[in-house]
Design a protein around this motif. Sequence first.
Motif, short mmCIF file in Angstrom:
data_model
loop_
_atom_site.label_atom_id
_atom_site.label_comp_id
_atom_site.label_asym_id
_atom_site.label_seq_id
_atom_site.Cartn_x
_atom_site.Cartn_y
_atom_site.Cartn_z
N UNK A 1 0.84 -1.23 0.00
CA UNK A 1 0.08 -0.15 -0.07
C UNK A 1 0.88 1.19 -0.03
N UNK A 2 1.97 1.31 0.72
CA UNK A 2 2.68 2.47 0.90
C UNK A 2 3.52 2.49 -0.37
N UNK A 3 3.99 1.61 -1.04
CA UNK A 3 4.76 1.82 -2.20
C UNK A 3 3.77 2.18 -3.28
N UNK A 4 2.74 1.83 -3.48
CA UNK A 4 1.65 2.07 -4.52
C UNK A 4 1.34 3.44 -4.51
N UNK A 5 1.15 4.03 -3.10
CA UNK A 5 1.12 5.33 -2.78
C UNK A 5 2.17 6.30 -3.48
N UNK A 6 3.11 5.86 -3.02
CA UNK A 6 4.34 6.36 -3.29
C UNK A 6 4.48 6.45 -5.22
N UNK A 7 4.26 5.38 -5.71
CA UNK A 7 4.39 5.44 -6.83
C UNK A 7 3.25 6.35 -7.65
N UNK A 8 2.35 6.47 -7.09
CA UNK A 8 1.08 7.33 -7.57
C UNK A 8 1.34 8.80 -7.39
N UNK B 1 4.04 13.29 -10.47
CA UNK B 1 5.17 14.60 -10.59
C UNK B 1 5.89 14.62 -11.86
N UNK B 2 6.23 13.43 -12.36
CA UNK B 2 7.09 12.88 -13.38
C UNK B 2 6.56 12.62 -14.67
N UNK B 3 5.31 12.15 -14.61
CA UNK B 3 4.73 11.60 -15.93
C UNK B 3 5.68 10.56 -16.70
N UNK B 4 6.33 9.80 -16.21
CA UNK B 4 7.05 8.90 -16.76
C UNK B 4 6.49 7.69 -17.21
#
Length: 82
Positions: A43-50, A55-58
Amino acid sequence: MSKKALITTTLLLFLDQATKKNVLWQNLPHQQNSSLIFLIPSFIVISILIIWFKSSRDPGLLFILTGGLSNLLDRLILGYVI
């Protein structure tokens, strides 16, 4: 997340889930990871990725995000990740 990114993520999630179901249906060799130790960090990693994607649109982050979402979905529905 933009509408295009949301549609792309949804399509990739559908394809990932369909591939996993095909593996199970055809009884192909696979591993099942039932360890729950990664549930909260997921959950934490997915939130960080979102947040990172916003911010980056990569576009490459969409693939990572979709894989994480698909694995999280497997863990919540099936109790294990394929």
